[in-house]
Design a protein around this motif. Structure first.
Motif, PDB file in Angstrom:
ATOM      1  N   ASP A   1       0.818  -1.221   0.000  1.00 23.46           N
ATOM      2  CA  ASP A   1       0.000   0.000   0.000  1.00 23.46           C
ATOM      3  C   ASP A   1       0.844   1.260   0.000  1.00 23.46           C
ATOM      4  O   ASP A   1       0.390   2.307  -0.449  1.00 23.46           O
ATOM      5  N   GLU A   2       2.038   1.182   0.531  1.00 26.53           N
ATOM      6  CA  GLU A   2       2.869   2.378   0.679  1.00 26.53           C
ATOM      7  C   GLU A   2       4.272   2.147   0.120  1.00 26.53           C
ATOM      8  O   GLU A   2       5.258   2.165   0.875  1.00 26.53           O
ATOM      9  N   PRO A   3       4.395   1.932  -1.186  1.00 31.68           N
ATOM     10  CA  PRO A   3       5.739   1.733  -1.737  1.00 31.68           C
ATOM     11  C   PRO A   3       6.647   2.942  -1.532  1.00 31.68           C
ATOM     12  O   PRO A   3       7.870   2.820  -1.499  1.00 31.68           O
ATOM     13  N   GLY A   4       6.031   4.106  -1.344  1.00 25.90           N
ATOM     14  CA  GLY A   4       6.809   5.326  -1.131  1.00 25.90           C
ATOM     15  C   GLY A   4       7.628   5.298   0.153  1.00 25.90           C
ATOM     16  O   GLY A   4       8.558   6.099   0.319  1.00 25.90           O
ATOM     17  N   ALA A   5       7.329   4.355   1.059  1.00 22.31           N
ATOM     18  CA  ALA A   5       8.134   4.233   2.287  1.00 22.31           C
ATOM     19  C   ALA A   5       9.586   3.916   1.951  1.00 22.31           C
ATOM     20  O   ALA A   5      10.493   4.284   2.690  1.00 22.31           O
ATOM     21  N   VAL A   6       9.799   3.250   0.815  1.00 20.96           N
ATOM     22  CA  VAL A   6      11.176   2.933   0.402  1.00 20.96           C
ATOM     23  C   VAL A   6      11.924   4.222   0.055  1.00 20.96           C
ATOM     24  O   VAL A   6      13.104   4.370   0.364  1.00 20.96           O
ATOM     25  N   ASN A   7      11.230   5.156  -0.564  1.00 20.58           N
ATOM     26  CA  ASN A   7      11.849   6.449  -0.871  1.00 20.58           C
ATOM     27  C   ASN A   7      12.076   7.279   0.394  1.00 20.58           C
ATOM     28  O   ASN A   7      13.113   7.903   0.559  1.00 20.58           O
ATOM     29  N   ASN A   8      11.078   7.253   1.265  1.00 19.21           N
ATOM     30  CA  ASN A   8      11.124   8.141   2.430  1.00 19.21           C
ATOM     31  C   ASN A   8      12.050   7.646   3.532  1.00 19.21           C
ATOM     32  O   ASN A   8      12.658   8.439   4.234  1.00 19.21           O
ATOM     33  N   ASP A   9      12.133   6.320   3.682  1.00 20.40           N
ATOM     34  CA  ASP A   9      12.880   5.781   4.820  1.00 20.40           C
ATOM     35  C   ASP A   9      13.459   4.409   4.422  1.00 20.40           C
ATOM     36  O   ASP A   9      13.020   3.365   4.930  1.00 20.40           O
ATOM     37  N   PRO A  10      14.433   4.384   3.513  1.00 18.54           N
ATOM     38  CA  PRO A  10      14.870   3.109   2.930  1.00 18.54           C
ATOM     39  C   PRO A  10      15.483   2.134   3.932  1.00 18.54           C
ATOM     40  O   PRO A  10      15.442   0.919   3.716  1.00 18.54           O
ATOM     41  N   TYR A  11      16.015   2.631   5.056  1.00 19.64           N
ATOM     42  CA  TYR A  11      16.706   1.740   5.992  1.00 19.64           C
ATOM     43  C   TYR A  11      15.847   1.308   7.182  1.00 19.64           C
ATOM     44  O   TYR A  11      16.296   0.531   8.007  1.00 19.64           O
ATOM     45  N   ASN A  12      14.643   1.841   7.286  1.00 19.18           N
ATOM     46  CA  ASN A  12      13.792   1.455   8.416  1.00 19.18           C
ATOM     47  C   ASN A  12      12.420   1.004   7.909  1.00 19.18           C
ATOM     48  O   ASN A  12      12.205  -0.171   7.679  1.00 19.18           O
ATOM     49  N   GLU A  13      11.495   1.950   7.743  1.00 15.43           N
ATOM     50  CA  GLU A  13      10.149   1.599   7.277  1.00 15.43           C
ATOM     51  C   GLU A  13      10.158   0.924   5.908  1.00 15.43           C
ATOM     52  O   GLU A  13       9.238   0.203   5.552  1.00 15.43           O
ATOM     53  N   GLY A  14      11.194   1.174   5.125  1.00 10.92           N
ATOM     54  CA  GLY A  14      11.235   0.668   3.754  1.00 10.92           C
ATOM     55  C   GLY A  14      11.951  -0.662   3.581  1.00 10.92           C
ATOM     56  O   GLY A  14      12.325  -1.020   2.467  1.00 10.92           O
ATOM     57  N   TRP A  15      12.133  -1.430   4.677  1.00  7.15           N
ATOM     58  CA  TRP A  15      12.774  -2.745   4.538  1.00  7.15           C
ATOM     59  C   TRP A  15      11.912  -3.667   3.656  1.00  7.15           C
ATOM     60  O   TRP A  15      10.701  -3.492   3.564  1.00  7.15           O
ATOM     61  N   PHE A  16      12.544  -4.649   3.010  1.00  9.83           N
ATOM     62  CA  PHE A  16      11.816  -5.515   2.067  1.00  9.83           C
ATOM     63  C   PHE A  16      11.441  -6.878   2.669  1.00  9.83           C
ATOM     64  O   PHE A  16      10.290  -7.261   2.701  1.00  9.83           O
ATOM     65  N   PHE A  17      12.464  -7.635   3.113  1.00 11.97           N
ATOM     66  CA  PHE A  17      12.180  -8.992   3.608  1.00 11.97           C
ATOM     67  C   PHE A  17      13.269  -9.434   4.579  1.00 11.97           C
ATOM     68  O   PHE A  17      14.360  -8.843   4.631  1.00 11.97           O
ATOM     69  N   LYS A  18      12.925 -10.472   5.359  1.00 15.02           N
ATOM     70  CA  LYS A  18      13.890 -11.047   6.303  1.00 15.02           C
ATOM     71  C   LYS A  18      14.163 -12.495   5.906  1.00 15.02           C
ATOM     72  O   LYS A  18      13.230 -13.221   5.515  1.00 15.02           O
ATOM     73  N   VAL A  19      15.394 -12.875   6.034  1.00 18.29           N
ATOM     74  CA  VAL A  19      15.821 -14.229   5.642  1.00 18.29           C
ATOM     75  C   VAL A  19      16.494 -14.906   6.830  1.00 18.29           C
ATOM     76  O   VAL A  19      17.323 -14.282   7.507  1.00 18.29           O
ATOM     77  N   ARG A  20      16.099 -16.161   7.099  1.00 10.32           N
ATOM     78  CA  ARG A  20      16.880 -16.960   8.058  1.00 10.32           C
ATOM     79  C   ARG A  20      18.014 -17.577   7.253  1.00 10.32           C
ATOM     80  O   ARG A  20      17.793 -18.423   6.384  1.00 10.32           O
TER      81      ARG A  20
END
Lengths: 128, 238
Positions: A87-106
């Motif tokens: 819903d908010e892809p713009g979070a990647v632009n606004n806060d790429p290192y916090n709110e804009g994280w993509f996925f977590k991997v074990r």
């Protein structure tokens, strides 16, 4: 204007960042990458449970100007994705290192992955 | 919806290549807009208003009554347009903006470096100069993977016939050795660019295409040719 490159993270040459905590790696794209892409309008993330190899294309970002693959910097299983980006892809632009994280991997190997760059080397890679 | 957004009907579609389509978007009755060759429009489908993409105009400012954009199958928007858009469909259009504008003065030479779909705004440059019978020299240096990837090849060749000041030069980067293509091969380099220039002070460089190509063109023009940045205009992601 120079981009933010936190010292605490590792970086892939393909412009993803990685934060390692135990055997879990959180992945996103760098401030430089989001600036180059311009305004993001769509993010497609990998399915939870998917097994990834380091270097594998596993997500897609689309900006007003282009579409681009995102590569996993680590090997392992996807355990969580940032569903709010739908819903908010713009979070990647606004806060790429916090709110804009993509996925977590074990990670299949919990040691820090080889071939990733420190902040200083990534800075040199992008010419800053 | 912002006031300046206009719904336009797709009046014509043309497959330029198997993965590249030109849309002609018809202006609604009474629509007037002040725009320039080389600008871009932003479009979205009525059912997905938050999902927008920007495309350079491939038509020129003398082409009134419609906008044309030429779109590669890239991402969800590019896929939907190339695979599904047809005459009669409607798109919302945010009017043209941008500063990637041709300097169409008689003594100027525009050297236009393009990669892939980055060639689309240069069709507008060449069309306007040809329609106006201008003496401005325009040279396109176009990098594609193979001869199958050349967008507007026939149209640019026709424009070369009509306009003695226009040249369309192609280089292919991924042809097999056995391919019979008689033209240039390899990436766009300083030597090839220098061959085009007679007076660097009157030359204006344009680069449009993938970031890597545009970054390379910027380095080439500013560092290798030692040209001031005022003579360089860049547009990433054609």
């Amino acid at each position: 204007m120079s981009s933010q490159i936190p010292d605490t993270l590792k970086y892939a040459k393909t412009h993803e960042w990685v934060k390692v905590d135990g055997d879990t790696a959180t992945v996103g794209i760098t401030d430089h990458a989001q600036a180059e892409l311009t305004e993001l309008v769509f993010v497609e993330l990998p399915a939870v449970g998917r097994a990834l190899q380091a270097g594998e294309a596993c997500a897609v970002v689309e900006s007003v100007k282009t579409a681009s693959d995102i590569y996993s910097p680590v090997s392992g299983e996807v355990i969580e994705v940032n569903e709010s980006l739908a819903d908010e892809p713009g979070a990647v632009n606004n806060d790429p290192y916090n709110e804009g994280w993509f996925f977590k991997v074990r990670m299949s190997d919990s040691s820090t992955p080889d071939g990733l760059l420190c902040a200083e080397d990534y800075k040199a890679l992008i010419g800053e | 919806m912002p006031k300046n957004v206009v719904e336009m009907e797709i009046d014509e579609v043309t497959m330029e290549l198997p993965d590249t389509k030109t849309l002609r978007l018809k202006w609604p009755e009474g629509y007037e807009t002040d725009f320039k060759t080389g600008q871009f429009i932003t479009v979205y489908w009525p059912d997905t208003p938050k999902y927008k993409r920007a495309y350079s105009l491939s038509s020129c400012a003398l082409d009134t009554g419609f906008f044309e954009v030429t779109i590669k199958r890239d991402g969800k928007m590019g896929t939907r347009i190339v695979d599904w858009a047809e005459k009669g469909n409607k798109l919302f259009v945010i009017p043209p903006v941008g500063r990637f504008l041709p300097v169409l003065e008689p003594e100027k030479h525009l050297v236009c470096i393009a990669g892939g779909s980055g060639v689309t705004p240069f069709r507008g440059f060449a069309r306007e100069a040809t329609l106006r019978k201008l003496e401005t020299k325009i040279t396109i240096l176009y990098s594609v993977r193979t001869t199958e990837d050349i967008i507007f090849n026939d149209e640019f060749r026709e424009l070369e016939q009509k306009n003695p000041h226009f040249k369309f030069n192609v280089t292919c980067t991924r042809l097999s050795d056995s391919d019979p293509w008689p033209g240039r091969r390899g990436r766009i380099g300083a030597d090839w660019v220098k061959e085009q220039i007679s007076n660097i002070n009157d030359t204006i460089f344009y680069a449009c295409g993938p970031n890597a190509l545009v970054d390379n063109a910027e380095r080439l023009v500013l560092e290798e040719l030692q040209c001031p940045k005022e003579q360089l205009k860049l547009e990433k992601w054609g």
